[in-house]
Scaffold this motif. Structure first.
Motif, PDB file in Angstrom:
ATOM      1  N   UNK A 268       0.889  -1.178   0.180  1.00 25.96           N
ATOM      2  CA  UNK A 268      -0.141  -0.096  -0.044  1.00 25.96           C
ATOM      3  C   UNK A 268       0.956   1.213  -0.022  1.00 25.96           C
ATOM      4  N   UNK A 269       2.058   1.287  -0.608  1.00 27.52           N
ATOM      5  CA  UNK A 269       3.054   2.344  -0.572  1.00 27.52           C
ATOM      6  C   UNK A 269       2.785   3.118  -1.832  1.00 27.52           C
ATOM      7  N   UNK A 270       2.272   2.645  -2.731  1.00 27.08           N
ATOM      8  CA  UNK A 270       2.139   3.318  -3.844  1.00 27.08           C
ATOM      9  C   UNK A 270       0.502   3.702  -3.925  1.00 27.08           C
ATOM     10  N   UNK A 271       0.196   4.681  -3.804  1.00 31.12           N
ATOM     11  CA  UNK A 271      -1.259   5.217  -3.332  1.00 31.12           C
ATOM     12  C   UNK A 271      -1.726   5.988  -4.507  1.00 31.12           C
ATOM     13  N   UNK A 272      -2.709   5.496  -5.443  1.00 29.16           N
ATOM     14  CA  UNK A 272      -3.177   6.401  -6.245  1.00 29.16           C
ATOM     15  C   UNK A 272      -4.170   7.665  -5.897  1.00 29.16           C
ATOM     16  N   UNK A 273      -3.898   8.630  -6.780  1.00 32.74           N
ATOM     17  CA  UNK A 273      -4.716   9.818  -6.860  1.00 32.74           C
ATOM     18  C   UNK A 273      -6.115   9.532  -6.566  1.00 32.74           C
ATOM     19  N   UNK A 274      -7.076  10.351  -5.692  1.00 35.09           N
ATOM     20  CA  UNK A 274      -8.335  10.438  -5.541  1.00 35.09           C
ATOM     21  C   UNK A 274      -8.934  11.596  -6.011  1.00 35.09           C
ATOM     22  N   UNK A 275     -10.136  11.504  -6.181  1.00 34.49           N
ATOM     23  CA  UNK A 275     -10.913  12.626  -6.747  1.00 34.49           C
ATOM     24  C   UNK A 275     -10.884  13.700  -5.774  1.00 34.49           C
ATOM     25  N   UNK A 276     -10.480  14.885  -6.069  1.00 33.53           N
ATOM     26  CA  UNK A 276     -10.448  15.746  -5.097  1.00 33.53           C
ATOM     27  C   UNK A 276      -9.092  15.986  -4.656  1.00 33.53           C
TER      28      UNK A 276
ATOM     29  N   UNK B  23       4.398   9.855  -4.428  1.00 38.38           N
ATOM     30  CA  UNK B  23       3.774   9.682  -3.347  1.00 38.38           C
ATOM     31  C   UNK B  23       3.927   8.081  -3.067  1.00 38.38           C
ATOM     32  N   UNK B  24       5.119   7.469  -3.660  1.00 39.20           N
ATOM     33  CA  UNK B  24       5.488   6.215  -3.240  1.00 39.20           C
ATOM     34  C   UNK B  24       6.525   6.104  -2.145  1.00 39.20           C
ATOM     35  N   UNK B  25       5.857   5.266  -0.863  1.00 33.55           N
ATOM     36  CA  UNK B  25       6.820   5.419   0.198  1.00 33.55           C
ATOM     37  C   UNK B  25       7.687   4.092   0.272  1.00 33.55           C
ATOM     38  N   UNK B  26       9.090   4.161   0.588  1.00 35.00           N
ATOM     39  CA  UNK B  26       9.937   3.022   0.693  1.00 35.00           C
ATOM     40  C   UNK B  26      10.479   2.808   2.121  1.00 35.00           C
ATOM     41  N   UNK B  27      10.541   1.716   2.582  1.00 38.86           N
ATOM     42  CA  UNK B  27      11.117   1.377   3.724  1.00 38.86           C
ATOM     43  C   UNK B  27      12.625   1.031   3.413  1.00 38.86           C
TER      44      UNK B  27
ATOM     45  N   UNK C 231      15.887  -8.347 -11.219  1.00 38.89           N
ATOM     46  CA  UNK C 231      14.503  -8.616 -11.079  1.00 38.89           C
ATOM     47  C   UNK C 231      13.755  -8.925  -9.661  1.00 38.89           C
ATOM     48  N   UNK C 232      14.730  -9.409  -8.834  1.00 42.27           N
ATOM     49  CA  UNK C 232      14.531  -9.419  -7.281  1.00 42.27           C
ATOM     50  C   UNK C 232      14.432  -8.136  -6.759  1.00 42.27           C
ATOM     51  N   UNK C 233      15.390  -7.214  -6.938  1.00 43.41           N
ATOM     52  CA  UNK C 233      15.461  -5.922  -6.618  1.00 43.41           C
ATOM     53  C   UNK C 233      14.081  -5.216  -6.835  1.00 43.41           C
ATOM     54  N   UNK C 234      13.859  -5.027  -8.236  1.00 46.96           N
ATOM     55  CA  UNK C 234      12.496  -4.717  -8.675  1.00 46.96           C
ATOM     56  C   UNK C 234      11.307  -5.298  -7.919  1.00 46.96           C
ATOM     57  N   UNK C 235      11.242  -6.528  -7.567  1.00 50.53           N
ATOM     58  CA  UNK C 235      10.249  -7.164  -6.644  1.00 50.53           C
ATOM     59  C   UNK C 235      10.088  -6.355  -5.377  1.00 50.53           C
ATOM     60  N   UNK C 236      11.404  -6.105  -4.956  1.00 50.54           N
ATOM     61  CA  UNK C 236      11.219  -5.534  -3.535  1.00 50.54           C
ATOM     62  C   UNK C 236      10.640  -4.134  -3.513  1.00 50.54           C
ATOM     63  N   UNK C 237      11.072  -3.430  -4.752  1.00 50.18           N
ATOM     64  CA  UNK C 237      10.550  -1.900  -4.856  1.00 50.18           C
ATOM     65  C   UNK C 237       9.046  -1.949  -4.650  1.00 50.18           C
ATOM     66  N   UNK C 238       8.502  -2.937  -5.594  1.00 47.38           N
ATOM     67  CA  UNK C 238       7.068  -3.124  -5.636  1.00 47.38           C
ATOM     68  C   UNK C 238       6.378  -3.278  -4.490  1.00 47.38           C
ATOM     69  N   UNK C 239       7.047  -3.985  -3.548  1.00 45.70           N
ATOM     70  CA  UNK C 239       6.689  -3.990  -2.076  1.00 45.70           C
ATOM     71  C   UNK C 239       6.738  -2.910  -1.255  1.00 45.70           C
ATOM     72  N   UNK C 240       7.439  -1.814  -1.838  1.00 48.08           N
ATOM     73  CA  UNK C 240       7.801  -0.691  -1.077  1.00 48.08           C
ATOM     74  C   UNK C 240       8.947  -1.010  -0.209  1.00 48.08           C
ATOM     75  N   UNK C 241       9.688  -1.705  -0.364  1.00 48.58           N
ATOM     76  CA  UNK C 241      11.050  -1.984   0.301  1.00 48.58           C
ATOM     77  C   UNK C 241      12.311  -1.405  -0.806  1.00 48.58           C
ATOM     78  N   UNK C 242      13.033  -0.528  -0.121  1.00 50.08           N
ATOM     79  CA  UNK C 242      14.427  -0.442  -0.822  1.00 50.08           C
ATOM     80  C   UNK C 242      15.291  -1.147  -0.219  1.00 50.08           C
ATOM     81  N   UNK C 243      15.840  -2.069  -1.155  1.00 54.71           N
ATOM     82  CA  UNK C 243      16.900  -2.986  -0.690  1.00 54.71           C
ATOM     83  C   UNK C 243      18.169  -2.670  -0.899  1.00 54.71           C
ATOM     84  N   UNK C 244      19.350  -3.394  -0.266  1.00 58.85           N
ATOM     85  CA  UNK C 244      20.589  -3.003  -0.442  1.00 58.85           C
ATOM     86  C   UNK C 244      21.290  -4.428  -1.307  1.00 58.85           C
TER      87      UNK C 244
END
Length: 495
Positions: A4-12, A69-73, A420-433
Motif C-alpha cells: 500500500x506504499x504506492x497510493x493512487x490519486x483520488x478525486x479532489x 507518493x511512493x513510500x519506501x522502507x 528482477x529481485x530488486x525490482x520486486x522488493x521496490x514493488x513491495x515498498x522496500x528499498x533493498x541493498x
C-alpha cells in the motif's frame, strides 16, 4: 503481501496514507529535479546514460518517499550509514544551532564541538584508542590509517583481504578486494591480498568454523612470511566484512590476527566504517570479539551521514610516533564544526535513547529469526548471516552446489535474476541493498519491531522472484514438484 506504499490519486484532494501532507505528489517538481540531475550530476559507479536515478522528495525515520507518493522502507540505510534514521530531530537541531554559532574553522584551532566529538568517540572505542584524527569520510580515514602505519613502522607493504571494500580513493581502492578495484588498480601500491575466512565458500576446504579459523590464520601467517614480515606495515581488515557479504569472522580469528601482528611488529587496522556505531548491536564490532586494533577507521554511523565525517582512532603507541615528528597529512575540513556537532548529537542520542541496544534486540528477536524462517521457505536462500541490524542473504541457484544466483561481478543479462529481485522488493515498498548475489537487511538502528516485520514480509514476497531462477524453481516450472529445497544445504564449493 500487497503493497500500500504506492497510493493512487483520488478525486479532489489526494490521500497518501503514511506520507506527510507536505510531501504529496508533485509532478512538476519531479520533472525539474530529473531534468537538472540528468543535465548536470555525474553519478558514482555508473554508466551515465544507462541510469535513471529516483527523485526523492523527503525522508523521515525508516522511510523515504518520491514525488509520486511512493513510500519506501529503507532496508539499505542508504549506504548503510543512516544508523539513527532520517531527520532525527536532535541531530537536525544541533546542526542548525552550530550553523548559527560558527559554521567553520580551520583544523589547526581548538574548537569545543571538535574536542567533544573526539572525546565521545574515544570513550567508546576499545582499548587505548584515545586520539582521533578527523577526515571527511571512510575512504580518507583508510588513506590516513595506511599512511600512519607506514610512517610508524617505516615499512612499505599493506595487506588486505580479497572480499573487502575500503573506499575509492587511491590507497583505499588498491586495498579493496572486490571488482570495483580493477579499473583503478595500479599494481604498484604495495598492497598484498590474502583470503579471509568465509566458511560457506571456504578456500581452505574447512568443514567447521574452528577449521576455517585455524586454516585462514595459517594462510595469513604464511603469506606474511613469504612477503617478508620486515616489509609489512599493516594488515587492514573490516571487523565484519560489509558490502562483500556481511561476513562475520569465526571465533578466535581476529585475536589470531592480533597475535600475528604483535609477533611481527605489524600495525593492525580495523575498518569499522560500516560496522561501527551501533550497526552490530554494539558501539563497534570489535566489542563482539574482545580485540583492540592499533588503528580503527570510522565514518557513516558516527553521525549517520548528516554531514560528511570520518576519522581514525589511534592507539597510544602509534600516536607517540608523532609527538615530536610532524604527521605528514591534513585536510582543510578535518573536524569540520558542523560535522562534529552532528556527531556529538548523534552519539548522545544513541546513548540516551538506547539505539545501540535496540539494534541488538531487533537483530536477536526479529531480523535473525525472521531471515532464518525465510531461508526455510525459499530455495533461493543459501545462507543467512549477520548480527544486530547487519544481515545478508546469500542467494543461490542450487543449495547443494551453492552456485550463486548470478555469476561473480555479473552485468547485463547475467545479472537479470538479481535485478528482477530488486525490482520486486521496490514493488513491495522496500528499498533493498543488493550486491552481486546477495541482498542485505540493514535498516536503521532505530528500526521498530513493526518496521522490521514489514521488511521481512516484503522480502518474503520478493524472494519468490529469486526462487523462480533456482533449480527447484525450474523443476516446478517443468511440473517436477514444489519449489522448496528444505533443509540445510549440503557441502559444496562453487565460488
Amino acid at each position: 503481501m500487497t503493497s500500500n506504499n504506492t497510493l493512487p490519486a483520488q478525486p479532489g484532494r489526494p490521500v497518501r496514507t503514511g506520507l506527510p501532507d507536505r510531501h504529496l505528489p508533485a509532478p512538476a517538481a519531479k520533472a525539474a529535479v530529473q531534468a537538472a540531475d540528468r543535465a548536470h550530476v555525474f553519478h558514482s559507479w555508473s554508466a551515465q546514460g544507462l541510469i535513471d536515478p529516483l527523485p526523492v522528495a523527503g525522508a523521515e525515520g525508516s522511510y523515504f518517499w518520491d514525488y509520486d507518493g511512493n513510500r519506501f522502507l529503507d532496508f539499505s540505510s542508504q549506504l548503510v550509514n543512516t544508523n539513527i534514521g532520517h531527520q532525527h530531530p536532535k541531530v537536525v537541531a544541533a546542526i542548525q544551532e552550530q550553523a548559527a554559532r560558527m559554521c567553520t574553522l580551520a583544523p589547526g584551532f581548538a574548537v569545543d564541538v571538535r574536542a567533544e566529538a573526539a572525546r565521545l568517540i574515544a570513550g567508546r572505542t576499545p582499548g587505548d584508542l584515545d586520539k582521533v584524527f578527523f577526515t571527511n569520510g571512510g575512504a580518507e580515514a583508510v588513506e590516513h590509517a595506511v599512511r600512519m602505519a607506514r610512517v610508524h613502522t617505516g615499512r612499505p607493504k599493506v595487506m588486505s583481504a580479497y572480499r573487502s571494500y575500503h573506499g575509492a580513493t587511491a590507497a583505499a581502492i588498491n586495498l579493496t578486494g572486490d571488482p570495483r578495484r580493477w579499473a583503478s588498480d595500479t599494481a604498484s601500491a604495495g598492497v598484498v591480498r590474502f583470503w579471509g575466512p568465509h566458511l560457506y565458500r571456504s578456500h581452505f576446504h574447512a568443514a567447521t568454523e574452528a577449521e576455517e579459523c585455524e586454516r585462514a590464520l595459517a594462510h595469513l601467517e604464511e603469506t606474511v612470511l613469504f612477503e617478508g614480515p620486515q616489509s609489512v606495515a599493516a594488515i587492514v581488515l573490516e571487523t565484519i566484512v560489509g558490502t562483500a557479504g556481511v561476513l562475520v569472522p569465526p571465533p578466535g580469528y581476529l585475536a589470531g590476527v592480533r597475535d600475528i601482528c604483535d609477533r611481527h611488529g605489524i600495525v593492525f587496522v580495523l575498518d569499522e566504517v560500516m560496522s561501527g556505531f551501533g550497526r552490530t548491536g554494539t558501539w563497534f564490532a570489535a566489542d563482539l570479539f574482545d580485540v583492540t586494533p592499533d588503528l580503527l577507521t570510522f565514518a557513516k554511523g558516527v553521525n549517520s551521514g548528516y554531514v560528511p565525517l570520518g576519522g581514525v582512532a589511534i592507539s597510544a603507541a602509534v600516536a607517540a610516533t608523532f609527538d615530536r615528528r610532524p604527521y605528514p597529512g591534513g585536510l582543510t575540513y578535518s573536524g569540520h564544526p558542523l560535522a562534529c556537532a552532528s556527531a556529538v548529537a548523534t552519539i548522545n542520542a544513541m546513548a540516551e535513547e538506547g539505539i545501540v541496544e535496540n539494534a541488538a534486540r531487533i537483530g536477536e528477536t526479529v531480523l535473525g529469526p525472521g531471515l532464518r524462517a525465510l531461508a526455510e521457505r525459499h530455495p533461493s536462500v543459501g545462507e543467512v548471516r549477520g548480527t544486530g541490524v547487519f544481515w545478508a542473504l546469500d542467494l543461490v541457484r542450487d543449495r547443494e552446489t551453492r552456485e550463486p544466483l548470478v555469476p561473480y561481478n555479473a552485468t547485463g543479462a547475467d545479472n537479470q535474476p538479481m535485478a528482477d529481485f530488486a525490482a520486486a522488493c521496490k514493488r513491495q515498498g522496500l528499498w533493498p541493498f543488493v550486491n552481486m548475489n546477495r541482498t542485505h537487511a540493514v535498516p536503521p538502528c532505530t528500526v521498530t519491531e513493526a518496521e522490521a516485520k514489514e521488511g521481512l514480509a516484503a522480502l518474503d514476497e520478493a524472494l519468490h522472484v529469486a526462487d523462480a531462477h533456482t533449480a527447484a524453481g525450474a523443476r516446478t516450472a517443468a511440473g517436477g514438484g514444489a519449489a522448496s529445497d528444505g533443509g540445510a544445504p549440503a557441502a559444496g564449493r562453487v565460488l
